[in-house]
Design an enzyme around this catalytic site. Structure first.
Site, PDB file in Angstrom:
ATOM      1  N   ASN A  14       0.832  -1.214   0.000  1.00 54.28           N
ATOM      2  CA  ASN A  14       0.000   0.000   0.000  1.00 54.28           C
ATOM      3  C   ASN A  14       0.860   1.255   0.000  1.00 54.28           C
ATOM      4  O   ASN A  14       0.515   2.246  -0.644  1.00 54.28           O
ATOM      5  CB  ASN A  14      -0.952   0.000   1.204  1.00 54.28           C
ATOM      6  CG  ASN A  14      -2.198  -0.805   0.921  1.00 54.28           C
ATOM      7  OD1 ASN A  14      -3.040  -0.395   0.129  1.00 54.28           O
ATOM      8  ND2 ASN A  14      -2.299  -1.977   1.534  1.00 54.28           N
ATOM      9  N   ARG A  92       0.789  -2.043  14.800  1.00 53.56           N
ATOM     10  CA  ARG A  92       0.770  -1.841  16.254  1.00 53.56           C
ATOM     11  C   ARG A  92      -0.398  -0.952  16.631  1.00 53.56           C
ATOM     12  O   ARG A  92      -0.712   0.012  15.928  1.00 53.56           O
ATOM     13  CB  ARG A  92       2.081  -1.200  16.714  1.00 53.56           C
ATOM     14  CG  ARG A  92       3.211  -2.198  16.698  1.00 53.56           C
ATOM     15  CD  ARG A  92       4.435  -1.653  17.352  1.00 53.56           C
ATOM     16  NE  ARG A  92       4.315  -1.446  18.784  1.00 53.56           N
ATOM     17  CZ  ARG A  92       4.356  -2.398  19.707  1.00 53.56           C
ATOM     18  NH1 ARG A  92       4.467  -3.653  19.359  1.00 53.56           N
ATOM     19  NH2 ARG A  92       4.285  -2.105  20.989  1.00 53.56           N
ATOM     20  N   LEU A  94      -2.261   1.906  18.404  1.00 54.89           N
ATOM     21  CA  LEU A  94      -1.811   3.225  18.841  1.00 54.89           C
ATOM     22  C   LEU A  94      -2.538   3.611  20.123  1.00 54.89           C
ATOM     23  O   LEU A  94      -3.697   3.252  20.330  1.00 54.89           O
ATOM     24  CB  LEU A  94      -2.089   4.265  17.752  1.00 54.89           C
ATOM     25  CG  LEU A  94      -1.340   4.031  16.443  1.00 54.89           C
ATOM     26  CD1 LEU A  94      -1.774   5.059  15.411  1.00 54.89           C
ATOM     27  CD2 LEU A  94       0.163   4.093  16.647  1.00 54.89           C
ATOM     28  N   HIS A 110      -7.857  -0.686   6.110  1.00 51.09           N
ATOM     29  CA  HIS A 110      -8.161  -1.948   6.798  1.00 51.09           C
ATOM     30  C   HIS A 110      -8.774  -2.921   5.788  1.00 51.09           C
ATOM     31  O   HIS A 110      -9.654  -2.526   5.005  1.00 51.09           O
ATOM     32  CB  HIS A 110      -9.134  -1.685   7.955  1.00 51.09           C
ATOM     33  CG  HIS A 110      -9.472  -2.937   8.683  1.00 51.09           C
ATOM     34  ND1 HIS A 110      -8.608  -3.540   9.573  1.00 51.09           N
ATOM     35  CD2 HIS A 110     -10.565  -3.740   8.618  1.00 51.09           C
ATOM     36  CE1 HIS A 110      -9.158  -4.643  10.035  1.00 51.09           C
ATOM     37  NE2 HIS A 110     -10.336  -4.786   9.473  1.00 51.09           N
ATOM     38  N   GLU A 143      -9.411   6.576  18.692  1.00 49.56           N
ATOM     39  CA  GLU A 143      -8.890   5.723  19.767  1.00 49.56           C
ATOM     40  C   GLU A 143      -9.265   4.256  19.615  1.00 49.56           C
ATOM     41  O   GLU A 143      -8.472   3.366  19.878  1.00 49.56           O
ATOM     42  CB  GLU A 143      -9.393   6.233  21.122  1.00 49.56           C
ATOM     43  CG  GLU A 143      -8.495   7.298  21.688  1.00 49.56           C
ATOM     44  CD  GLU A 143      -8.994   7.785  23.035  1.00 49.56           C
ATOM     45  OE1 GLU A 143      -9.360   6.947  23.868  1.00 49.56           O
ATOM     46  OE2 GLU A 143      -9.025   9.007  23.221  1.00 49.56           O
ATOM     47  N   ASP A 146      -9.812   0.338  14.515  1.00 44.47           N
ATOM     48  CA  ASP A 146     -10.567   0.212  13.261  1.00 44.47           C
ATOM     49  C   ASP A 146     -11.975   0.802  13.382  1.00 44.47           C
ATOM     50  O   ASP A 146     -12.934   0.275  12.820  1.00 44.47           O
ATOM     51  CB  ASP A 146     -10.653  -1.275  12.828  1.00 44.47           C
ATOM     52  CG  ASP A 146      -9.278  -1.899  12.653  1.00 44.47           C
ATOM     53  OD1 ASP A 146      -8.354  -1.189  12.226  1.00 44.47           O
ATOM     54  OD2 ASP A 146      -9.116  -3.096  12.960  1.00 44.47           O
TER      55      ASP A 146
HETATM   56  C1  GAR Z   1      -2.959  -4.585   4.075  1.00 40.85           C
HETATM   57  O1  GAR Z   1      -3.844  -5.570   3.609  1.00 40.85           O
HETATM   58  C2  GAR Z   1      -3.652  -3.659   5.047  1.00 40.85           C
HETATM   59  O2  GAR Z   1      -4.986  -3.418   4.720  1.00 40.85           O
HETATM   60  C3  GAR Z   1      -3.550  -4.460   6.325  1.00 40.85           C
HETATM   61  O3  GAR Z   1      -2.262  -5.002   6.311  1.00 40.85           O
HETATM   62  C4  GAR Z   1      -1.879  -5.218   4.959  1.00 40.85           C
HETATM   63  C5  GAR Z   1      -0.536  -4.561   4.736  1.00 40.85           C
HETATM   64  O4  GAR Z   1      -0.033  -4.888   3.474  1.00 40.85           O
HETATM   65  N1  GAR Z   1      -3.749  -3.628   7.472  1.00 40.85           N
HETATM   66  C6  GAR Z   1      -4.338  -4.043   8.582  1.00 40.85           C
HETATM   67  O5  GAR Z   1      -4.714  -5.184   8.755  1.00 40.85           O
HETATM   68  C7  GAR Z   1      -4.488  -2.985   9.653  1.00 40.85           C
HETATM   69  N2  GAR Z   1      -5.463  -3.374  10.607  1.00 40.85           N
HETATM   70  P1  GAR Z   1       1.073  -3.978   2.798  1.00 40.85           P
HETATM   71  O6  GAR Z   1       2.223  -3.874   3.808  1.00 40.85           O
HETATM   72  O7  GAR Z   1       1.491  -4.753   1.588  1.00 40.85           O
HETATM   73  O8  GAR Z   1       0.470  -2.663   2.481  1.00 40.85           O
END
Ligand code: GAR
Length: 203
Positions: A14, A92, A94, A110, A143, A146
């Site tokens: 991302n 992590r 926050l 997310h 806070e 998600d």
């Molecule tokens: C992504 O799918 C993102 O949506 C998820 O981690 C992955 C990171 O992939 N995030 C979460 O689960 C946050 N709660 P990336 O490092 O290839 O972007």
């Protein structure tokens, strides 16, 4: 262009999508720093190779003192002149220290259609729940985990026989489109257009 920081913990796909979007002169953001709590994150190496300013702020030396780790993150964000922060696979939780310091200026992506499936293992849980639509959400960070106001979503079908990996790959493709789109609308202060796809009749 607004200086935007990226926080990541892992692969950084991302982050790559955001960095690419910023290469367009018409895109309203530039990435001023990429920070990771994981010094070995492939995403950090990717950003370094892209010529960006990168910083590893390992959480481990801080042991259980999350606030002290976040003070270090905050100092780094300020030093880089960040005016907004994109969490891109920052794994992590926050504390209110950082979420309040960046309230209204911190975005997260997310991998589910929130408010369904906050937390981890979203693709597996979506399959187990039998939902026919799944997807991803970009929201403001508050806070609660998600939980912040939703800025944009993209939906994909859940196909029969999908494995979590297959479904996750379909979602990830949308994440890479959604995040830059939402960031652009967010910075331009225009409402993000509905990203839902014509998947409503699946199943
Ligand atoms: C992504 O799918 C993102 O949506 C998820 O981690 C992955 C990171 O992939 N995030 C979460 O689960 C946050 N709660 P990336 O490092 O290839 O972007």
């Amino acid at each position: 262009k607004t200086p935007v920081a990226i926080l990541l913990s892992g692969r950084g796909s991302n982050a790559t999508a955001l960095i690419r979007a910023c290469e367009d002169p018409a895109f309203p953001a530039r990435i001023c720093v990429v920070i990771s709590n994981n010094p070995d994150a492939p995403g950090l190496e990717m950003a370094r190779k892209a010529g960006l300013s990168v910083k590893a702020i390992d959480h481990r030396p801080y042991k259980k003192d999350r606030a002290a780790h976040e003070q270090a993150l905050d100092a780094c964000l300020k030093e880089a002149g960040a005016e907004a922060v994109c969490l891109a696979g920052y794994m992590r939780l926050l504390t209110p220290y950082l979420t309040q310091a960046w309230a209204g200026k911190m975005l997260n992506i997310h991998p589910s259609l929130l408010p369904s499936f906050p937390g981890l293992h979203t693709h597996e849980r979506a399959i187990d729940a039998g939902v026919r639509l799944h997807g991803c959400t970009v929201h403001l960070v508050t806070e609660g985990m998600d939980e912040g106001p939703i800025l944009g979503q993209a939906a994909v079908p859940v196909l029969s026989g999908d494995t979590p990996d297959q479904l996750g790959a379909r979602v990830l493709e949308q994440e890479h489109k959604l995040y830059p789109t939402v960031l652009r609308h967010f910075l331009d202060k225009t409402p993000a257009s509905c990203q839902a796809q014509a998947a409503l009749l699946v199943g």
